[in-house]
Every structure is written in C-alpha cells, then in structure tokens.
Design a protein around this motif. Structure first.
Motif, PDB file in Angstrom:
ATOM      1  N   ALA A 176       0.841  -1.201   0.000  1.00  0.00           N
ATOM      2  CA  ALA A 176       0.000   0.000   0.000  1.00  0.00           C
ATOM      3  C   ALA A 176       0.873   1.247   0.000  1.00  0.00           C
ATOM      4  CB  ALA A 176      -0.917   0.002   1.226  1.00  0.00           C
ATOM      5  N   THR A 177       0.452   2.225  -0.773  1.00  0.00           N
ATOM      6  CA  THR A 177       1.114   3.527  -0.762  1.00  0.00           C
ATOM      7  C   THR A 177       0.039   4.597  -0.762  1.00  0.00           C
ATOM      8  OG1 THR A 177       2.833   4.873  -1.828  1.00  0.00           O
ATOM      9  CG2 THR A 177       1.247   3.785  -3.272  1.00  0.00           C
ATOM     10  N   ASN A 178       0.410   5.809  -0.405  1.00  0.00           N
ATOM     11  CA  ASN A 178      -0.559   6.892  -0.350  1.00  0.00           C
ATOM     12  C   ASN A 178      -0.021   8.083  -1.131  1.00  0.00           C
ATOM     13  OD1 ASN A 178      -2.280   9.124   0.504  1.00  0.00           O
ATOM     14  ND2 ASN A 178      -3.003   7.745   2.102  1.00  0.00           N
ATOM     15  N   PRO A 179      -0.696   8.477  -2.215  1.00  0.00           N
ATOM     16  CA  PRO A 179      -0.233   9.605  -3.022  1.00  0.00           C
ATOM     17  C   PRO A 179      -0.065  10.904  -2.238  1.00  0.00           C
ATOM     18  CG  PRO A 179      -1.956   8.402  -4.166  1.00  0.00           C
ATOM     19  CD  PRO A 179      -1.895   7.841  -2.777  1.00  0.00           C
ATOM     20  N   LYS A 180      -0.780  11.023  -1.115  1.00  0.00           N
ATOM     21  CA  LYS A 180      -0.677  12.253  -0.332  1.00  0.00           C
ATOM     22  C   LYS A 180       0.684  12.403   0.326  1.00  0.00           C
ATOM     23  CE  LYS A 180      -5.512  12.884   1.100  1.00  0.00           C
ATOM     24  NZ  LYS A 180      -6.385  12.989   2.292  1.00  0.00           N
ATOM     25  N   ARG A 181       1.395  11.283   0.511  1.00  0.00           N
ATOM     26  CA  ARG A 181       2.645  11.326   1.260  1.00  0.00           C
ATOM     27  C   ARG A 181       3.788  10.780   0.431  1.00  0.00           C
ATOM     28  NH1 ARG A 181      -0.591   8.824   5.048  1.00  0.00           N
ATOM     29  NH2 ARG A 181       0.614   6.907   4.809  1.00  0.00           N
ATOM     30  N   SER A 182       4.895  11.476   0.449  1.00  0.00           N
ATOM     31  CA  SER A 182       6.106  11.016  -0.207  1.00  0.00           C
ATOM     32  C   SER A 182       7.119  10.631   0.860  1.00  0.00           C
ATOM     33  CB  SER A 182       6.689  12.111  -1.105  1.00  0.00           C
ATOM     34  OG  SER A 182       7.982  11.762  -1.551  1.00  0.00           O
ATOM     35  N   ALA A 183       7.993   9.710   0.504  1.00  0.00           N
ATOM     36  CA  ALA A 183       9.051   9.312   1.443  1.00  0.00           C
ATOM     37  C   ALA A 183      10.007  10.457   1.730  1.00  0.00           C
ATOM     38  CB  ALA A 183       9.822   8.127   0.867  1.00  0.00           C
ATOM     39  N   PHE A 184       9.931  11.500   0.897  1.00  0.00           N
ATOM     40  CA  PHE A 184      10.848  12.628   1.046  1.00  0.00           C
ATOM     41  C   PHE A 184      10.157  13.863   1.625  1.00  0.00           C
ATOM     42  CE2 PHE A 184      12.136   9.997  -2.556  1.00  0.00           C
ATOM     43  CZ  PHE A 184      13.381   9.576  -2.108  1.00  0.00           C
ATOM     44  N   GLY A 185       8.976  13.677   2.194  1.00  0.00           N
ATOM     45  CA  GLY A 185       8.283  14.802   2.821  1.00  0.00           C
ATOM     46  C   GLY A 185       7.989  15.897   1.821  1.00  0.00           C
ATOM     47  N   SER A 186       8.417  17.114   2.130  1.00  0.00           N
ATOM     48  CA  SER A 186       8.131  18.246   1.249  1.00  0.00           C
ATOM     49  C   SER A 186       9.108  18.357   0.093  1.00  0.00           C
ATOM     50  CB  SER A 186       8.155  19.552   2.049  1.00  0.00           C
ATOM     51  OG  SER A 186       9.437  19.755   2.623  1.00  0.00           O
ATOM     52  N   GLY A 187      10.125  17.468   0.044  1.00  0.00           N
ATOM     53  CA  GLY A 187      11.024  17.467  -1.095  1.00  0.00           C
ATOM     54  C   GLY A 187      12.484  17.595  -0.708  1.00  0.00           C
ATOM     55  N   ARG A 188      13.347  17.323  -1.710  1.00  0.00           N
ATOM     56  CA  ARG A 188      14.788  17.383  -1.498  1.00  0.00           C
ATOM     57  C   ARG A 188      15.448  18.448  -2.376  1.00  0.00           C
ATOM     58  NH1 ARG A 188      17.915  12.119  -2.252  1.00  0.00           N
ATOM     59  NH2 ARG A 188      16.766  12.020  -4.213  1.00  0.00           N
ATOM     60  N   GLU A 189      14.682  19.404  -2.889  1.00  0.00           N
ATOM     61  CA  GLU A 189      15.253  20.421  -3.749  1.00  0.00           C
ATOM     62  C   GLU A 189      16.153  21.361  -2.952  1.00  0.00           C
ATOM     63  OE1 GLU A 189      10.918  21.718  -3.418  1.00  0.00           O
ATOM     64  OE2 GLU A 189      12.160  20.153  -2.562  1.00  0.00           O
ATOM     65  N   SER A 190      17.026  22.055  -3.669  1.00  0.00           N
ATOM     66  CA  SER A 190      17.917  23.008  -3.014  1.00  0.00           C
ATOM     67  C   SER A 190      17.111  24.172  -2.448  1.00  0.00           C
ATOM     68  CB  SER A 190      18.950  23.534  -4.008  1.00  0.00           C
ATOM     69  OG  SER A 190      18.298  24.176  -5.098  1.00  0.00           O
ATOM     70  N   ALA A 191      17.647  24.787  -1.403  1.00  0.00           N
ATOM     71  CA  ALA A 191      16.947  25.904  -0.767  1.00  0.00           C
ATOM     72  C   ALA A 191      16.884  27.096  -1.716  1.00  0.00           C
ATOM     73  CB  ALA A 191      17.668  26.300   0.517  1.00  0.00           C
TER      74      ALA A 191
END
Length: 708
Positions: free
Chosen positions: A277-292
């Motif tokens: 099971a997975t949930n599209p609302k949640r990613s394993a990376f939270g809000s993301g890993r982009e640069s600040a």
C-alpha cells in the motif's frame, strides 16, 4: 409458509434498519474514534477485510493498495483505491485453473465497490455495504452488508449478510423479499463476455451470514479467524477440497507498506498473500529534497538605486542566468518604473506556486530599489495564461513569518492575461533534447497479463517562435514482449486498436511521434491549439482544439476536431488506407477537494459515436487516479469481450518518487481489454491539464509552496 417467511424477513429488515437508524443518532451523540474507522488489512479479493470476507472499515483516505493472493491454483491480483474516506473501488484480475482439455489458464476481470455508511462509535459498530464483480462476467458476483465492532483496542469482531457468491453456504430466505417477491430468486450465472452491470441481480436470491474475528497480537502480527459463506462453485475451476467453512490466517506487517499473509482455508488448502500500500498524499521525502531558494533581498540593498544607474541589459542577463539555474526561462520583460513585469516558463516545478516563489526571490535580488511591485506572467507553451502581482514590501516582511503564505496571498492579485510583454530575443529559438530509457507496458491481455518493451528514447523540441513547437521522439527497442501476443483480432469494427500488437513487431528504430503544433490565445478565457503530423503510434493527421477556461471557474468547455489516417505497422513514415474524421465536445468540472470530472461527446476512431465519462482524484503533488467508461452506438456484441471500453488511469510524478523537482510523469492506463469501440485519438499537448495548472485555482491550492 409464505407468511412465515415474510415475517422472518421483516424481522431481519427491522433489525438492520433499527441499527442503521440508531447509528445515525449515535454518531451525532457519541464521538467517533478515528482509529476505529480504518481496516487492518485487505482480504484475498483486495477488499478491506479478514481473509476472504469483508469488514466494515475502510483503508486510509487516498491509499492505493495492490494485493496478490494465491491458493488452490487460483491467483488474484487486485488494485484498490480509497477514493474517498468512505468509498473504495478495486479492479481485480484473476487467473483461474486450467479447464479440462485446455492448455491455457482462463482469466477473469472485474470491479468492486465498498462503502462505509456508518462510523464506529463507543457503542455502535461500523457498517458498510459492498458490491463484488459489478462490471465483469459475474463469476465473483456478490453483495453484502457488514458490521464491525472493536471489542478491545486489539480485538475486533465482524458479522455480515451476503448475497450471490457470498450466500453459497448456509443460505436462507432473502430478507429483502418483504419489499418484493422478485428478491426471492437470483438469475442463474450464464458467463458471457462481461461488461454488463446486471444491477437487476443485486441483492437477489438467498442470503447467508459470514463473520470473523481479528486480533492484533503485536504491532506487526495479526491473527484472523473467519466463517466464510462462499461455496466455491464448480464454475470457478478451483482445485479445492472444501471440508470446512472456517478459515484461519496470520498477517505480518513487514514494513509500513508491505504485509505478508498466510492462511489455512476451507480445511484443506494453504494460501499466501502479499499486500503493498502507498498513499499519493505522502512522499518518502516529505516536502522534497530540492535546493533551498535564494533569500529575499531588501530593496534598500538592491544592486542599483534606479534603472538609470544600471544598464537594463545587465539586469536582464542576470535575471536570465539566475532563473535558468532554477529551471525557469525568462521570456519577456517590461520596466514600468515602479513595477517590473516579467513572463516566465516553468520547466521544472510541478506546482506553479513554487516557480512563482523562486522567481519573486530572484527579482528581489536584481530589481532596482525603485521597483515596488513584481508582476509575473506564467506561460504554457510560451502562451501567456496567468498574471500574478506581488508587493515587494510584503515579500521582505513576511519571508520568515509563521503564516507567511496566508498573509502574502491576501495582497497578491491573480488574473487572466493575454499580454505577451516585450519578448526577449534571447529566448527564441529554443531547442532541447533528451536521451532516456523508456518502458511501454501492457496489462491484463487475456492471453498474457503482463507484457512490455524496454528501450531508449531520443526526444527533441524546437521552438522557433513563441507558441510554434516542433517535437518528436525516436524509440529503439532493446528487449521486450509486446510482440509476443498470439491474439488475432476478431473485431467486426475497423481495427483501430485491436491490432496494436502489430505495431511492436519491428525491432528497428521507430517514430512514435513527430508533430508541429501552434498554441495561441484567440480571445479572453480562450486557448487554441493546432497540431499536425504523426500524432501517436497508430495515427497521424491534423488535430485542432479550442478551450474556454476562465481563471476562477470550476467549469471549462472544449471542442476538438481531427482528421486522421492510420499509420503503417512499422511506425515509420507510411500510412494505411483507413482514414477517419473524429471530434469531441468536452466539459470539465472541478468539484474541489481534489475531485474532477470530464465528459466527452463525439465521434471515435472506429466511426462510432457516443460519450466518455472520466472521474478523477488529482492531488496537488501531481498524482492522479481516474476511472473512465465509454459507451457508443456499437452494440456489446459488436464490441466483443468486455462489452464497452473502460479502465483506470494512473499518473505518478517523478518528483514524488525522487523528492526532487521534475516535470516528468509516468502514465499508465489499465484496461480489462483493448478493443476498437470507443477508441479516442491520443493527441499530445491537449490544452486543459496544462492550462488549468497555471491558473488561479491551482496556484491557490498549492500556495504554501511559494516559500519552498
């Protein structure tokens, strides 16, 4: 005798109605316990349940679950989506035992629905109603009403009333016969090609009880015992010695997403199951890993006090360079004294609010101090869509405020625009290309449930002028099985899709797409597109589209007209003799809370006319799960197996998988079977999705990412 039977039926109905009525009152008086609305697992049919029987709980809202279960020579593969907190739907593919005298294993494809209409309270149980095999052959057809109650936080009990397949053992007179004698008899199963709703069969015939208990023995181990009312009739071709209706099982929560189960069924068989099971609302990376993002620079420390003290061309080049590092293209710029206007193309971020925030921060670092207002135009295929006006002082004051998104949105103006600004000559012509691996899957072919090709794709895009785009893709297959199907089309309609296997026979370079497109704004709230060339792997021609989509309107309307010709099977430059004019009138509606609908009326590739209804749940991070069904003037007999076109569409953004900004998506369409009726042209670059994502409603829904 009839009077006694109806008296018993009346007592059953009265009990259920009393419980439902009490539940409606009790739910208002007693606080519902949220944890008690969630199911602990899926059953072998992919429904929230015990081992084989359902329960009254639901899975977590928006959860997408996949179950693979096997016992007695039968394998079930089910994908289940929790469409709302109360309603889930599943698509099931079942591989059956070989029939006597046959060398192949038959299969069955079906859909199911499960709706929790009553939450569990402190006293009352949760209750749900469900339909199995509502659009299939009817092999697993059955309906149920079920109640579940938590005895302790770790122990639950379930009891249900089943019809059809769920009334195979221990049946008694249908309680619903109190309303009509027609509920007494359920028509015999006749097999067939599937695709019929057969609602006249629902809740008819005998009923039977089922039930069970679940014990959460530890945080990871669950023990289950159930009484099944399924008789496993001979039509299933299951290699099963049914010695008992009692089933016993255990489920091990290996990870947060993966569950492994084992069970002993019907006193004779061992069963195994895997659930993921997975949930599209949640990613394993939270809000993301982009640069600040870069910090906002106050106006008093700007690089220059006024435009006169700095060469505007230097500012322009600096903006272009800084924005390009953020995946944003500066396409236009206008200096209005105290207002700096720019138009940009977002090449990277799935949520336009994030592109706006990055653009505004960079403007604050290079705009002269005299500029007090930033005006940012978002474009789609270099056509202006939305104009966003921000106050520079608000950016400075709110950058670190705890509720900065809400406060900034109050002073921000978002509106439609057709003004292309002064176009920067450096922005055109624009050329880009990419060399990436590709996967082309095929699901649920009756003779092979999973096939696919893997190879390399070289894509290119050339834009000599704003809105004029030349694009193409070349594929080189490395390995695959799409050409291995032995099915030969028996369609009585023009073979617009049923010969799809023939398009993958060639292992040389292929040309899936080569087009020239022009995008434009013909009027307020209007968007236009003209595309010509090799539109998809099977058809080429000319496609035109006009879309009406106001900024803050939930409703959008479109019209598309196409003239196409069927391509040669080698996917090179040749055409076959078949040609057809197609077109659709489309209505799109945004219900809010991530729910969308689309209705298309028109003519399809086989010359048939009808309608397609699509219902979708689309999340702000780019995930989209949709179901669709098409009915045309083609009869079920002429359509063939499946009776009409239907299926599930899934879009997964790569950014969700990697945690890094990426505009690419992975798209899959799951169909029970691909036939010729209701087949629509696959035109690249249709307007609605691209335009809507740049407009006010979409920007507002993800406005918090302005500061990300």
């Amino acid at each position: 005798m009839q009077r006694c039977r109806k008296a018993r039926a009346l007592r059953w109905i009265s009990a259920w109605l009393a419980l439902a009525a009490a539940g409606s009152t009790g739910a208002a008086l007693a606080e519902t316990l949220p944890s008690q609305t969630l199911s602990w697992g899926y059953n072998t049919y992919g429904v929230p349940g015990l081992i084989e029987m359902p329960v009254a709980q639901s899975r977590e809202d928006a959860e997408l679950g996949t179950t693979i279960s096997h016992f007695a020579g039968q394998t079930r593969i089910t994908m289940t989506f929790q469409m709302t907190p109360r309603l889930s739907g599943g698509f099931r593919y079942t591989i059956l035992e070989k029939r006597p005298g046959s060398d192949t294993r038959p299969n069955d494809r079906s859909f199911s629905l499960h709706y929790r209409f009553l939450d569990e309270g402190n006293i009352l149980p949760a209750m749900a109603i469900g339909l199995n095999d509502i659009v299939g052959t009817g092999l697993a057809s059955g309906e149920y009403i079920v109640a579940t109650k938590s005895v302790t936080p770790r122990l639950r009990a379930t009891v249900g009333l089943g019809w059809g397949r769920l009334a195979g053992v221990g049946g008694f007179s249908n309680p619903l016969s109190i309303f009509s004698d027609r509920f007494d008899i359920r028509p015999r199963w006749s097999g067939g090609s599937g695709g019929s709703f057969d609602a006249h069969n629902w809740f008819r015939g005998e009923a039977a009880f089922f039930g069970g208990i679940e014990w959460q023995a530890s945080d990871r181990l669950r023990l289950i015992a159930e009484y099944s009312s399924d008789a496993y009739p001979a039509r299933d071709y299951v290699n099963l010695d049914r010695n008992s209706q009692l089933n016993f099982g255990l489920a091990w929560q290996a990870t947060d997403r993966l569950t492994l189960s084992a069970s002993y069924l019907y006193g004779s068989e061992l069963g195994l199951q895997l659930s993921y099971a997975t949930n599209p609302k949640r990613s394993a990376f939270g809000s993301g890993r982009e640069s600040a993002p870069q910090p906002v620079q106050p106006a008093h420390s700007a690089a220059a006090a006024t435009w006169g003290e700095a060469d505007q061309s230097l500012v322009t080049r600096a903006l272009q360079t800084e924005l390009a590092r953020e995946g944003i293209t500066l396409q236009g710029l206008r200096n209005d004294g105290s207002r700096l206007r720019v138009s940009v193309r977002n090449n990277l971020y799935g949520q336009p609010a994030q592109a706006l925030g990055r653009t505004a921060r960079i403007l604050s670092r290079h705009a002269p101090a005299e500029v007090s207002e930033f005006d940012i135009t978002l474009t789609h295929n270099s056509v202006p869509v939305t104009r966003v006006t921000l106050q520079r002082s608000e950016l400075e004051e709110l950058e670190f405020h705890p509720v900065a998104p809400d406060l900034l949105r109050v002073s921000t103006v978002i509106r439609d625009t057709r003004d292309p600004l002064e176009r920067l000559p450096e922005a055109w012509p624009a050329f880009s290309y990419a060399l990436k691996p590709y996967i082309t899957p095929s699901y649920f072919d009756p003779s092979s449930p999973l096939r696919g090709d893997v190879g390399l794709a070289l894509s290119g895009r050339y834009e000599p002028l704003p809105g004029l785009i030349f694009a193409g893709r070349v594929h080189q297959k490395l390995l695959g099985t799409l050409d291995k199907s032995d099915r030969v089309s028996n369609s009585v309609l023009p073979h617009v899709r049923s010969d799809s296997t023939l398009y993958y026979k060639d292992s040389t370079l292929t040309l899936p797409e080569l087009t020239a497109s022009y995008y434009f704004r013909p009027g307020p709230d209007l968007f236009g597109r003209v595309t010509a060339g090799y539109l998809e792997i099977m058809f080429g021609g000319v496609s035109t589209e006009l879309l009406w989509k106001p900024q803050n309107s939930a409703l959008a309307l479109g019209i598309e007209l196409n003239y196409t010709r069927q391509r040669d099977f080698d996917q090179h430059f040749g055409f076959q003799d078949y040609k057809v004019a197609t077109g659709h009138l489309s209505a799109y509606y945004d219900f809010g809370n991530d729910y969308h609908a689309q209705l298309d009326l028109g003519r399809y590739l086989a010359g048939d006319t009808g309608a397609t209804l699509t219902l979708a749940r689309e999340f702000h991070n780019g995930w989209r799960v949709a179901v669709f069904a098409t009915r045309t003037d083609v009869s079920a007999a002429d359509f063939g197996e499946g009776s009409f076109d239907k299926g599930i569409q899934i879009t997964v953004p790569l950014s969700w998988l990697t945690g890094k900004p990426d505009p690419m998506n992975m798209n899959s369409t799951l169909r029970p079977i691909l036939r010729d009726g209701g087949a629509r042209l696959n035109v690249p670059g249709r307007l609605y999705q691209g335009v809507r994502k740049m407009q006010a409603s979409e920007i507002d829904s993800s406005w918090a990412r302005f500061w990300k």
